[in-house]
Structure formats: C-alpha cells, structure tokens
Write a protein that holds these residues in place. Structure first.
Motif, PDB file in Angstrom:
ATOM      1  N   ASP A 120       1.107  -0.587  -0.207  1.00  0.00           N
ATOM      2  CA  ASP A 120       0.110  -0.102  -0.194  1.00  0.00           C
ATOM      3  C   ASP A 120       0.654   1.106   0.026  1.00  0.00           C
ATOM      4  N   GLY A 121       2.574   0.793  -0.124  1.00  0.00           N
ATOM      5  CA  GLY A 121       3.214   2.103  -0.477  1.00  0.00           C
ATOM      6  C   GLY A 121       3.638   2.991   1.179  1.00  0.00           C
ATOM      7  N   GLN A 122       2.932   2.318   2.054  1.00  0.00           N
ATOM      8  CA  GLN A 122       3.594   2.502   4.300  1.00  0.00           C
ATOM      9  C   GLN A 122       5.175   1.766   4.044  1.00  0.00           C
ATOM     10  N   GLU A 123       5.859   2.962   4.104  1.00  0.00           N
ATOM     11  CA  GLU A 123       7.177   2.370   4.815  1.00  0.00           C
ATOM     12  C   GLU A 123       6.892   1.567   6.446  1.00  0.00           C
ATOM     13  N   ILE A 124       7.686   0.593   6.255  1.00  0.00           N
ATOM     14  CA  ILE A 124       7.707   0.110   8.090  1.00  0.00           C
ATOM     15  C   ILE A 124       9.103  -0.735   8.146  1.00  0.00           C
ATOM     16  N   VAL A 125       9.774  -0.711   9.547  1.00  0.00           N
ATOM     17  CA  VAL A 125      11.002  -0.993   9.777  1.00  0.00           C
ATOM     18  C   VAL A 125      11.004  -1.968   9.118  1.00  0.00           C
ATOM     19  N   GLN A 126      12.418  -2.286   8.952  1.00  0.00           N
ATOM     20  CA  GLN A 126      12.110  -4.282   8.597  1.00  0.00           C
ATOM     21  C   GLN A 126      12.025  -5.127  10.593  1.00  0.00           C
ATOM     22  N   SER A 127      11.212  -6.065  10.156  1.00  0.00           N
ATOM     23  CA  SER A 127      10.909  -6.696  11.104  1.00  0.00           C
ATOM     24  C   SER A 127      12.916  -7.777  11.773  1.00  0.00           C
ATOM     25  N   TRP A 128      13.603  -8.107  11.181  1.00  0.00           N
ATOM     26  CA  TRP A 128      14.613  -8.708  11.496  1.00  0.00           C
ATOM     27  C   TRP A 128      16.317  -7.617  11.195  1.00  0.00           C
ATOM     28  N   CYS A 129      17.011  -8.096  11.953  1.00  0.00           N
ATOM     29  CA  CYS A 129      18.123  -7.453  11.994  1.00  0.00           C
ATOM     30  C   CYS A 129      18.530  -8.306  10.758  1.00  0.00           C
ATOM     31  N   PRO A 130      19.571  -7.168   9.763  1.00  0.00           N
ATOM     32  CA  PRO A 130      20.375  -7.434   8.610  1.00  0.00           C
ATOM     33  C   PRO A 130      20.923  -8.684   8.754  1.00  0.00           C
ATOM     34  N   ALA A 131      21.364  -9.015   9.226  1.00  0.00           N
ATOM     35  CA  ALA A 131      22.751 -10.737  10.327  1.00  0.00           C
ATOM     36  C   ALA A 131      21.419 -11.379   9.925  1.00  0.00           C
ATOM     37  N   ARG A 132      20.255 -11.515  10.305  1.00  0.00           N
ATOM     38  CA  ARG A 132      19.181 -12.665  10.657  1.00  0.00           C
ATOM     39  C   ARG A 132      18.656 -12.578   8.934  1.00  0.00           C
ATOM     40  N   ARG A 133      18.307 -11.639   8.356  1.00  0.00           N
ATOM     41  CA  ARG A 133      17.581 -11.947   7.109  1.00  0.00           C
ATOM     42  C   ARG A 133      18.288 -12.184   5.689  1.00  0.00           C
ATOM     43  N   SER A 134      20.070 -11.919   6.661  1.00  0.00           N
ATOM     44  CA  SER A 134      20.875 -12.626   5.710  1.00  0.00           C
ATOM     45  C   SER A 134      21.436 -14.008   5.812  1.00  0.00           C
ATOM     46  N   ASN A 135      20.726 -14.456   7.332  1.00  0.00           N
ATOM     47  CA  ASN A 135      21.730 -15.832   7.851  1.00  0.00           C
ATOM     48  C   ASN A 135      22.743 -15.571   8.011  1.00  0.00           C
ATOM     49  N   SER A 136      23.231 -14.835   8.409  1.00  0.00           N
ATOM     50  CA  SER A 136      25.035 -14.527   9.139  1.00  0.00           C
ATOM     51  C   SER A 136      24.596 -14.496  10.979  1.00  0.00           C
ATOM     52  N   THR A 137      25.846 -13.912  11.522  1.00  0.00           N
ATOM     53  CA  THR A 137      25.847 -13.753  12.474  1.00  0.00           C
ATOM     54  C   THR A 137      26.146 -12.365  13.079  1.00  0.00           C
ATOM     55  N   PRO A 138      24.913 -12.399  13.943  1.00  0.00           N
ATOM     56  CA  PRO A 138      24.420 -10.621  14.327  1.00  0.00           C
ATOM     57  C   PRO A 138      25.769 -10.133  14.951  1.00  0.00           C
ATOM     58  N   ASP A 139      25.719  -9.298  14.871  1.00  0.00           N
ATOM     59  CA  ASP A 139      26.420  -7.864  15.499  1.00  0.00           C
ATOM     60  C   ASP A 139      26.325  -8.444  17.122  1.00  0.00           C
ATOM     61  N   LYS A 140      26.886  -8.004  17.619  1.00  0.00           N
ATOM     62  CA  LYS A 140      26.453  -8.032  19.653  1.00  0.00           C
ATOM     63  C   LYS A 140      25.817  -7.054  19.634  1.00  0.00           C
ATOM     64  N   PRO A 141      24.852  -7.015  20.278  1.00  0.00           N
ATOM     65  CA  PRO A 141      23.332  -6.340  20.488  1.00  0.00           C
ATOM     66  C   PRO A 141      23.934  -5.436  21.364  1.00  0.00           C
ATOM     67  N   ALA A 142      22.787  -4.203  21.358  1.00  0.00           N
ATOM     68  CA  ALA A 142      23.804  -3.190  22.423  1.00  0.00           C
ATOM     69  C   ALA A 142      22.897  -2.851  23.968  1.00  0.00           C
ATOM     70  N   TYR A 143      21.694  -3.766  23.682  1.00  0.00           N
ATOM     71  CA  TYR A 143      21.497  -3.458  24.671  1.00  0.00           C
ATOM     72  C   TYR A 143      20.527  -5.782  25.173  1.00  0.00           C
TER      73      TYR A 143
END
Length: 77
Positions: A51-74
């Motif tokens: 519908d043209g609405q922009e939303i924030v991606q659900s998963w972090c970029p690492a999880r979307r690409s099946n790689s290891t995520p960076d250490k979380p900020a919190y």
C-alpha cells in the motif's frame, strides 16, 4: 512464544531509547537467546509495503541474510 523477563513476547519487536540511541529488538535473535536483544534502530532498514506505507524491517540485517549478528547494544536480563 515465551515471554522475556520484561514480560513482553519474544517474537514481538520492542523499542527503547538507551544512552540517546534508538533501539529495536530483533524477534529472531530474541527467540533464539530467550530474552530480548536490541540493536540500533538505524541498522534495521525500511520496507515498503504493497500500500506504499514504509515500515521498519522486523529482523536485523544479519538474520535476514542468515549470518551472525553483531553484538547487541542492549539485552533484557
């Protein structure tokens, strides 16, 4: 889904401010860790819906690409 110690479901994204930084939890990271893991909101990217609405991606970029995520900020305790 199991709840975190903060009593919010792990598969629901949570938002918070910490030290002047906007943070968002990654549902996939959180479910795997058993507690909310937060990354910088700016790292998630945006998604344009049909519908043209922009939303924030659900998963972090690492999880979307099946790689290891960076250490979380919190992380919830």
């Amino acid at each position: 889904m199991t709840d975190c110690s903060c009593e919010h479901p792990l598969n629901d994204s949570q938002y918070m401010q910490r030290g002047g930084l906007a943070l968002k939890s990654c549902p996939r990271c959180s479910v795997q860790a058993g507690r909310h893991l937060f990354h910088a909101l700016s790292s998630f990217g945006m998604r344009t819906m049909a519908d043209g609405q922009e939303i924030v991606q659900s998963w972090c970029p690492a999880r979307r690409s099946n790689s290891t995520p960076d250490k979380p900020a919190y992380a919830c305790r």
